[in-house]
Write a protein that holds these residues in place. Structure first.
Motif, short mmCIF file in Angstrom:
data_model
loop_
_atom_site.label_atom_id
_atom_site.label_comp_id
_atom_site.label_asym_id
_atom_site.label_seq_id
_atom_site.Cartn_x
_atom_site.Cartn_y
_atom_site.Cartn_z
N THR A 104 0.85 -1.18 0.00
CA THR A 104 0.00 0.00 0.00
C THR A 104 0.90 1.24 0.00
O THR A 104 2.12 1.15 0.17
N ALA A 105 0.29 2.40 -0.14
CA ALA A 105 1.05 3.65 -0.08
C ALA A 105 1.74 3.80 1.27
O ALA A 105 2.91 4.23 1.35
N ASN A 133 5.81 4.19 2.00
CA ASN A 133 6.34 5.31 2.79
C ASN A 133 7.18 4.82 3.96
O ASN A 133 8.20 5.42 4.31
N TYR A 134 6.75 3.71 4.60
CA TYR A 134 7.51 3.21 5.75
C TYR A 134 8.80 2.51 5.31
O TYR A 134 9.88 2.83 5.82
N LEU A 135 8.71 1.60 4.37
CA LEU A 135 9.87 0.79 3.99
C LEU A 135 10.93 1.62 3.28
O LEU A 135 12.12 1.27 3.31
N PHE A 136 10.53 2.74 2.67
CA PHE A 136 11.49 3.60 1.97
C PHE A 136 11.58 4.96 2.65
O PHE A 136 11.82 5.98 2.01
N ARG A 137 11.43 4.97 3.99
CA ARG A 137 11.43 6.21 4.75
C ARG A 137 12.76 6.96 4.66
O ARG A 137 12.80 8.18 4.87
N TYR A 138 13.85 6.26 4.35
CA TYR A 138 15.15 6.91 4.24
C TYR A 138 15.36 7.55 2.87
O TYR A 138 16.36 8.24 2.65
N ASP A 139 14.44 7.31 1.94
CA ASP A 139 14.62 7.79 0.57
C ASP A 139 13.64 8.90 0.19
O ASP A 139 13.60 9.31 -0.97
N GLU A 170 5.38 5.63 -7.12
CA GLU A 170 4.40 5.26 -8.16
C GLU A 170 4.59 3.81 -8.60
O GLU A 170 3.63 3.08 -8.81
N GLN A 171 5.86 3.38 -8.72
CA GLN A 171 6.15 2.02 -9.18
C GLN A 171 5.69 0.97 -8.16
O GLN A 171 5.18 -0.08 -8.52
N LEU A 172 5.85 1.27 -6.86
CA LEU A 172 5.65 0.24 -5.84
C LEU A 172 4.27 0.24 -5.20
O LEU A 172 3.86 -0.79 -4.65
N ARG A 185 -2.10 -5.89 7.72
CA ARG A 185 -0.87 -5.31 7.18
C ARG A 185 -0.10 -6.36 6.38
O ARG A 185 0.23 -7.42 6.90
N LEU A 186 0.18 -6.03 5.13
CA LEU A 186 0.99 -6.88 4.27
C LEU A 186 0.51 -8.33 4.29
O LEU A 186 1.27 -9.27 4.52
N ASN A 187 -0.79 -8.50 4.06
CA ASN A 187 -1.34 -9.85 4.05
C ASN A 187 -0.99 -10.57 2.76
O ASN A 187 -0.48 -9.99 1.80
N LEU A 188 -1.29 -11.88 2.72
CA LEU A 188 -0.89 -12.73 1.60
C LEU A 188 -1.76 -12.47 0.38
O LEU A 188 -2.81 -11.84 0.46
N THR A 189 -1.33 -13.00 -0.77
CA THR A 189 -1.92 -12.59 -2.05
C THR A 189 -2.61 -13.72 -2.80
O THR A 189 -2.78 -13.63 -4.01
N ALA A 190 -3.02 -14.76 -2.11
CA ALA A 190 -3.64 -15.91 -2.78
C ALA A 190 -4.91 -15.49 -3.53
O ALA A 190 -5.74 -14.74 -3.01
#
Length: 381
Positions: free
Chosen positions: A131-132, A136-142, A153-155, A230-235
């Motif tokens: 999700t957005a 934002n969290y995983l790339f907080r340093y960028d 936009e890509q992710l 949060r970040l649940n599976l994609t079946a």
């Protein structure tokens, strides 16, 4: 004290006892001379398990946060039990977090193999849709980097693989293996030089330091209360079948090659998660084979001997019956027979015995959906 632990390593572990609804704590002693384990019950002050060899458990499995399957009990390592063990292991063994960005499964497989061949072992892994907020969290340093809007936009709403990796100096070693953010500037044979396209579509992201790695791992692999939010599976649970990469194949570093072969044979990996299957669940899953297949006990013991990776498989050609076609790719249950009759199948290339035959797949067409639901709905809870 130091001399007493010279020939063994000592840890504190916890096991959640479902029947009693409480957490039991143990001292775990690992003896490297013969790969045996001993457990001491801290509350009752007595030996709980005398020294015994546990299949698939070696010193590299012991690190803070790891989960070990010890005779059907999932024991989580929470701390070191002595300073000597801490001094020996903590300085080298480290965890890091890697995100494989949207990319073909065969390239993801090559990246996984590259990491394994360079001493980094996958201890957690799953496929998820970002999700957005996740981006934002995983790339907080960028966020202040000029490329961040394009990365965002890509992710956002993209399917990715998240990995916890363990190895010596994992954070710095992983960064070296991945290479410069710009693939054109990356050292030859680094992952981004081999498979990246530009500073945004550069295949992978890794945690910048050990503290960030721990936070990213906790975020991407949340505890059960947060699984559904949060970040649940994609079946997809549609025209699907189940493939399990068995524990022995994971230990032998075959996951990447298997993912490559699946993708190149015309199948999508629509969901993926790493599981520690308890003995009771392995018994339940394989129950249909009880009394029919003489290897039943061995199959149960193998599935519960360590982490496995379960995948939902869907044929790229929507006109095909996934379960039927995928069964052909897997091949005969006996790898020796597979190598004679179907040499290009998964079991022919990666299997060893009828029990350690690399992968499980749904035998009957009608079982594909049921088995996917068992792993991606029931066990995930």
């Amino acid at each position: 004290m130091e001399g007493a632990y010279r020939d063994k390593y000592a840890f504190v572990g916890e096991w959640y006892d479902n029947q009693a609804s409480l957490v039991r704590r143990y001292n775990l002693f690992y003896y490297p001379c013969d790969d045996t384990i001993e457990m001491y019950d801290l509350k009752n002050r007595k030996t709980f398990l005398k020294r015994v060899k546990v299949t698939g458990v070696t010193l590299e499995n012991f690190y803070i946060g790891s989960t070990l399957n010890i005779l059907g009990r999932l024991v989580k390592i929470t701390s070191f039990a002595c300073e000597d063990t801490k001094a020996k292991l903590l300085k080298d063994m480290e965890v890091t977090f890697v995100l494989i960005k949207p990319i073909e499964a065969n390239i993801a497989g090559k990246i996984i193999t590259h990491l394994y061949q360079n001493g980094l072992r996958i201890t957690k892994m799953k496929k998820s849709r970002l999700t957005a907020d996740d981006v934002n969290y995983l790339f907080r340093y960028d966020v202040h980097d000029p490329t961040f809007p394009f990365l965002f936009e890509q992710l956002t709403d993209a399917l990715v693989y998240g990995l916890e990796l363990v190895g010596n100096n994992a954070v710095s070693n992983c960064a070296k293996l991945i290479g410069d953010r710009d693939p054109l500037k990356a050292e030859p044979n680094t992952i981004r030089a081999l498979y990246g396209k530009d500073p945004v579509r550069n295949c992978v992201h890794c945690a910048p330091d050990p503290e960030a790695a721990v936070k990213d791992i906790e975020y991407f692999f949340p505890p059960p209360p947060f699984h559904s939010v949060r970040l649940n599976l994609t079946a997809t649970l549609s025209n699907c079948t189940l493939c399990i990469v068995k524990p022995h194949a994971l230990r032998e570093g075959k996951l990447g090659d298997i993912m490559e072969q699946i993708d190149e044979a015309g199948f999508n990996i629509t969901a993926l998660n790493m599981f520690m299957v308890e003995n009771i669940n392995a018994n339940e899953f394989y129950e249909v084979y009880k009394g029919i297949v003489q290897e039943f006990k061995g199959m149960v013991d193998e599935l519960s001997s360590g982490p496995c990776v379960a995948m939902e498989i869907v044929a790229k050609n929507k006109g095909l019956h996934t379960a039927v076609e995928f069964r052909k790719l897997v091949g005969p249950i006996d790898p020796e027979i597979a190598r004679l009759l179907r040499p290009n199948t998964l079991r022919a290339k990666h299997g060893k015995t009828r029990v350690q035959n690399a992968v499980h797949c749904s035998d009957l067409a009608e079982d594909g959906l049921l088995e996917v639901e068992y792993f991606f709905k029931i066990l995930d809870l």
